[in-house]
Design a protein around this motif. Sequence first.
Motif, PDB file in Angstrom:
ATOM      1  N   ASP A  27     -10.340  18.790  23.852  1.00 31.70           N
ATOM      2  CA  ASP A  27     -11.287  17.926  23.414  1.00 31.70           C
ATOM      3  C   ASP A  27     -10.797  17.627  21.767  1.00 31.70           C
ATOM      4  N   GLU A  30     -10.478  20.251  18.886  1.00 29.01           N
ATOM      5  CA  GLU A  30     -10.553  21.583  19.450  1.00 29.01           C
ATOM      6  C   GLU A  30      -9.389  22.134  19.226  1.00 29.01           C
ATOM      7  N   TYR A  32      -7.176  24.703  21.269  1.00 30.12           N
ATOM      8  CA  TYR A  32      -7.017  25.206  22.685  1.00 30.12           C
ATOM      9  C   TYR A  32      -5.735  26.108  22.992  1.00 30.12           C
ATOM     10  N   LYS A 176      -7.906  20.947  11.986  1.00 34.84           N
ATOM     11  CA  LYS A 176      -9.073  21.183  13.160  1.00 34.84           C
ATOM     12  C   LYS A 176     -10.488  20.585  12.416  1.00 34.84           C
ATOM     13  N   SER A 181      -6.873  17.628  16.958  1.00 39.67           N
ATOM     14  CA  SER A 181      -6.938  18.503  18.184  1.00 39.67           C
ATOM     15  C   SER A 181      -5.457  19.274  18.072  1.00 39.67           C
ATOM     16  N   ASP A 197     -10.693  27.805  19.908  1.00 41.21           N
ATOM     17  CA  ASP A 197     -11.984  27.532  20.454  1.00 41.21           C
ATOM     18  C   ASP A 197     -12.101  28.059  21.998  1.00 41.21           C
ATOM     19  N   ARG A 198     -11.234  27.579  22.617  1.00 39.49           N
ATOM     20  CA  ARG A 198     -10.929  27.883  24.018  1.00 39.49           C
ATOM     21  C   ARG A 198      -9.374  28.438  24.470  1.00 39.49           C
ATOM     22  N   THR A 212     -14.101  29.886  26.480  1.00 40.61           N
ATOM     23  CA  THR A 212     -14.210  30.354  25.069  1.00 40.61           C
ATOM     24  C   THR A 212     -13.978  31.967  25.052  1.00 40.61           C
TER      25      THR A 212
END
Length: 302
Positions: A27, A30, A32, A176, A181, A197-198, A212
């Motif tokens: 996203d 984000e 990742y 961020k 991203s 974040d994930r 998460t």
Amino acid sequence: MSQLIVDDLTKKFGNFTALDSLKMEVDKGEVYGFIGPNGAGKSTTIRILLGMLKPSSGEAKIFGKDAWRDAVEIHKRISYVPGDVNLWPNLTGGEVIDLFAKLGGGADINKRNELIERFDFDPSKKCRTYSKGNRQKVALIAAFCTHSDLYILDEPTSGLDPLMETVFQECVLEVKREGKSVLLSSHILSEVEKLCDRVGIIRQGRLIESGTLQELRHLTRTNLLVETREPAAKLKELEGVYDIRRRGRSLSMQVDAGALEAVMRYLSALGIISLESSPPTLEDLFMRHYENTDRQRSGSEA
């Protein structure tokens, strides 16, 4: 809003399936984390996202554009840092940074100079004289001084010392905050834990777990170090308790999240003298997940 979408992505090399119906989304704003062992399919995924490989089936989209057909347009808005940077030996580091920045749509000169200072980098030397860590710095400075919307970082801190790793982490958190991203592929799980974040765990070309860090904690065990007045003779009989070891007067153990209440009730009845608890790390999560999937596979084959 998703900046990057991978849907049912499959890549075959002859009879070998490198990616098997991979699904993933990153996203806007984000970070990742994309983790997995060597040969899991991380590099193949990144090459497809960069338009270097054409998928066998499925799709990979960045900014709503097809990663293969629209690669030229997409590259104007992304920055990429590989884990092993090869540079032109007769150019200086500064010249290469400026070249990369131009290819990426132009650099913020003030940001470029600031990053050179923060990474403690000498841009006047020829690239042939640089260590692996300094070659990484060239790519990182070039990436973070451009106006990109997505940063694809594949083992970006390879060769950096711990101080420079901290500078890198600061840079990721800064972009961020700007709403950019980041897709971070890393084997340094503490780095992923601090920044992401994930997290998506890939194995044998499939995303086997995603969420998460808090959501993925159910796969891990809490570490306990406890001393009791009475001996914990029946501890081994309790469900969800593993790796019990004596450390002086104390016992160390790992406890499943679902078993913590029962274990604490048992220990409390014995009279707790001291108790230390440490949360599970992403490395624990990673190893535990593979342990579980291996067990399930061998069980289904039996």
